[in-house]
Design a protein around this motif. Structure first.
Motif, short mmCIF file in Angstrom:
data_model
loop_
_atom_site.label_atom_id
_atom_site.label_comp_id
_atom_site.label_asym_id
_atom_site.label_seq_id
_atom_site.Cartn_x
_atom_site.Cartn_y
_atom_site.Cartn_z
N PHE A 7 2.83 7.64 7.97
CA PHE A 7 2.68 7.27 6.56
C PHE A 7 1.22 6.92 6.25
O PHE A 7 0.52 6.32 7.06
CB PHE A 7 3.56 6.07 6.24
CG PHE A 7 5.01 6.40 6.09
CD1 PHE A 7 5.48 7.04 4.95
CD2 PHE A 7 5.91 6.09 7.10
CE1 PHE A 7 6.82 7.36 4.81
CE2 PHE A 7 7.26 6.40 6.97
CZ PHE A 7 7.72 7.03 5.82
N ASP B 46 -1.16 4.10 1.22
CA ASP B 46 -0.44 3.72 0.01
C ASP B 46 1.04 3.46 0.29
O ASP B 46 1.65 2.58 -0.33
CB ASP B 46 -0.62 4.79 -1.08
CG ASP B 46 -0.15 6.16 -0.63
OD1 ASP B 46 -0.24 6.45 0.58
OD2 ASP B 46 0.30 6.96 -1.48
N TRP B 47 1.60 4.19 1.23
CA TRP B 47 2.98 3.94 1.63
C TRP B 47 3.11 2.62 2.39
O TRP B 47 4.03 1.84 2.14
CB TRP B 47 3.49 5.08 2.51
CG TRP B 47 3.93 6.29 1.75
CD1 TRP B 47 3.16 7.34 1.32
CD2 TRP B 47 5.26 6.59 1.32
NE1 TRP B 47 3.93 8.26 0.65
CE2 TRP B 47 5.22 7.83 0.64
CE3 TRP B 47 6.48 5.94 1.45
CZ2 TRP B 47 6.35 8.43 0.10
CZ3 TRP B 47 7.62 6.53 0.90
CH2 TRP B 47 7.56 7.75 0.24
N GLU B 48 2.20 2.37 3.29
CA GLU B 48 2.30 1.17 4.12
C GLU B 48 2.14 -0.11 3.30
O GLU B 48 2.70 -1.15 3.63
CB GLU B 48 1.26 1.21 5.24
CG GLU B 48 1.53 2.29 6.27
CD GLU B 48 0.60 2.21 7.46
OE1 GLU B 48 -0.39 1.43 7.38
OE2 GLU B 48 0.83 2.91 8.47
N VAL C 79 5.37 6.78 -3.37
CA VAL C 79 6.10 5.52 -3.47
C VAL C 79 6.57 5.26 -4.89
O VAL C 79 7.58 4.58 -5.11
CB VAL C 79 5.24 4.33 -2.97
CG1 VAL C 79 4.85 4.52 -1.52
CG2 VAL C 79 4.00 4.14 -3.84
N HIS D 215 5.85 -3.46 4.27
CA HIS D 215 6.28 -2.06 4.32
C HIS D 215 7.63 -1.89 3.63
O HIS D 215 8.47 -1.10 4.04
CB HIS D 215 6.40 -1.56 5.77
CG HIS D 215 5.13 -1.62 6.56
ND1 HIS D 215 4.63 -2.80 7.08
CD2 HIS D 215 4.25 -0.64 6.92
CE1 HIS D 215 3.51 -2.54 7.74
NE2 HIS D 215 3.26 -1.25 7.65
N ILE E 244 8.99 1.66 2.68
CA ILE E 244 9.33 2.45 3.87
C ILE E 244 10.61 1.92 4.50
O ILE E 244 11.48 2.69 4.92
CB ILE E 244 8.18 2.42 4.90
CG1 ILE E 244 6.89 2.99 4.29
CG2 ILE E 244 8.55 3.22 6.14
CD1 ILE E 244 5.69 2.93 5.22
N CYS F 33 7.51 12.55 -2.41
CA CYS F 33 8.93 12.71 -2.13
C CYS F 33 9.41 14.05 -2.68
O CYS F 33 9.10 14.42 -3.82
CB CYS F 33 9.73 11.59 -2.79
SG CYS F 33 9.45 9.96 -2.07
#
Length: 453
Positions: free
Chosen positions: A110, A113-115, A139, A251, A254, A290
């Motif tokens: 990841f 920005d995801w974390e 996200v 997170h 996630i 996504c």
């Protein structure tokens, strides 16, 4: 030159273990730093008639406005739970399957920005008290889809509250927590086909070592998996550990995505997908977006890769999987493919006409939420003649919420065409075009708000 025994011992240390411990120490440093800030901020603080958590304007008896710091500054639950909290540690096989389900291989991880992404509300008792703060990229689609379920709970599910915009803006911090826990639990429970939910939480220890089959990220290796067999128990479990999804560095997005996949199970997930989608994320501009299967898994519980009703045959005679049931939260989209009338990109009625008047909108790849406070909008044709929709765009530079008046019987075609010959052609907002995919020929009044282009 001889190397001392001490130097040889130092060189023999496991570098991966050192890296893991440094990462763990850094996380605890952030937690204790936050606690210290809270402790300093709480010295001498007091609750006023306008500041207590249960509601503004509730006056305190004389002499009881000042409370001890311990009552105001409870220690927040850390995002990392102890390793002896129960559940089962993630196995190397499950960690590898998660990576392959998301990225198609075990080499990717990841992006930042995801974390950093989690689920966090705007301030309680504000114009956006009901709304989650949203990020960008992949996200955002998940956060906005969860926002739809939060609205479903706040408007139509919780007891004792009227379905109004005022009630959405008058919720407390505790009500925000209950709404988020109910939304997350409900989505996991539907993905698990009302049989069980699997919830992933981060612990102190790592259970999986990096290998050619699994690229470590100092996060997935520390998961423990908790299976819950009842809907109400799932909600309580998440509510009691909500900091694991909302805290800084948690997170949280996630964790929810992992939990969604494991609740669905790898076996069901493979049956949901088709030749058009073999994994759930796609690379984009250094990060990941996504695919439609992720959005549909949140909206319907199934990771269907397409938005049309049922199944359709591709030119190669391969069967493509669409939406099989009417969803609670709807979906509208407008973009290049939709505007060109591409058959497979047209949203079917099962997503356009959900059980509740709430729609996740994909406007040229950017997600927002449209909703009505009228529970009967989609069950009474008279209500669809002239009605209001609210648009939460998530944009920080705007007020965040727009009120739209939709007229489906404006009869534009009855105007004299000569009247419009010398008038410049109006430019329609993509939001209006998305609305027209559900209500054709509708006119939209933005009520003073500058249309979103």
């Amino acid at each position: 030159m001889e190397v001392s025994d001490q130097e040889q011992s130092s060189q023999g240390l496991d570098l991966e273990e050192i890296t893991r411990k440094i990462s763990l120490l850094d996380r605890w440093r952030k937690i204790f730093s936050y606690l210290r800030i809270r402790e300093l901020a709480c010295k001498g603080s007091h609750v006023s008639a306008d500041e207590n958590e249960d509601g503004p304007g509730i006056a305190q008896p004389k002499g009881q406005g000042h409370l001890p710091p311990s009552s105001l500054c409870s220690i927040p639950s850390p995002s990392i739970i102890p390793s002896n909290s129960g559940g089962v540690p993630i196995s190397p096989a499950v960690a590898t399957k998660l990576q392959h389900s998301l990225f198609g291989n075990s080499a990717h991880a990841f992006s930042d920005d995801w974390e950093k992404a989690c689920f966090r509300f705007h301030a309680p008792y504000s114009d956006l008290a009901f709304a989650l703060e949203v990020g960008e990229g992949g996200v955002r689609s998940i956060q906005m889809a969860v926002q739809g379920s939060v609205l479903q709970h706040l408007l139509f599910t919780r007891e004792g509250r009227d379905c109004s915009l005022h009630s959405l803006c008058a919720i407390s911090k505790q009500e925000q927590k209950r709404a988020l826990a109910a939304a997350l639990a409900g989505l996991l429970w539907v993905a698990g086909e009302a049989q069980k939910a699997t919830i992933c939480l981060v612990t102190e220890d790592a259970y999986v070592a990096s290998s050619p089959d699994h690229a470590g990220d100092n996060f997935t290796e520390q998961l423990r998996l908790f299976e819950v067999l009842e809907r109400e128990a799932t909600e309580k479990f998440i509510h009691d550990r909500l900091q694991c999804f909302t805290g800084e560095g948690s997170h949280g997005v996630i964790l929810f995505l992992y939990s969604l996949i494991l609740s669905r199970t790898f076996e069901r997930l493979q049956k949901d997908l088709d030749v058009s989608t073999i994994h759930l994320l796609r690379p984009h501009a250094g990060g990941f977006l996504c695919r439609q299967a992720v959005v549909n898994m949140i909206l319907t519980g199934r990771a269907s890769p397409n938005v049309f009703n049922g199944c359709q045959n591709e030119k190669s005679q391969e069967v493509l999987h669409g939406v099989l049931t009417r969803s609670d939260i709807g979906y509208l989209q407008w973009g290049k493919r939709a505007s060109e009338g591409e058959r497979l990109s047209q949203v079917g009625s099962r997503l356009k006409t959900p059980k509740f008047p709430i729609w996740l909108c994909d406007i040229r790849g950017r997600h927002s939420v449209l909703f009505s406070t009228n529970r009967h909008l989609l069950s009474d044709w008279r209500a669809e003649r002239l009605f209001e929709l609210h648009l939460y765009s998530g944009q920080r530079l705007r007020d965040g919420l727009a009120r739209l008046t939709v007229d489906t019987h404006s009869h534009q075609w009855e105007r004299d065409p000569c009247e419009d010959e010398h008038r410049p052609r109006r430019r329609f907002s993509p939001v209006e075009m998305a609305i027209r995919t559900k209500w054709g020929e509708a006119t939209v009044n933005w009520n003073g708000t500058l249309p979103f282009f």
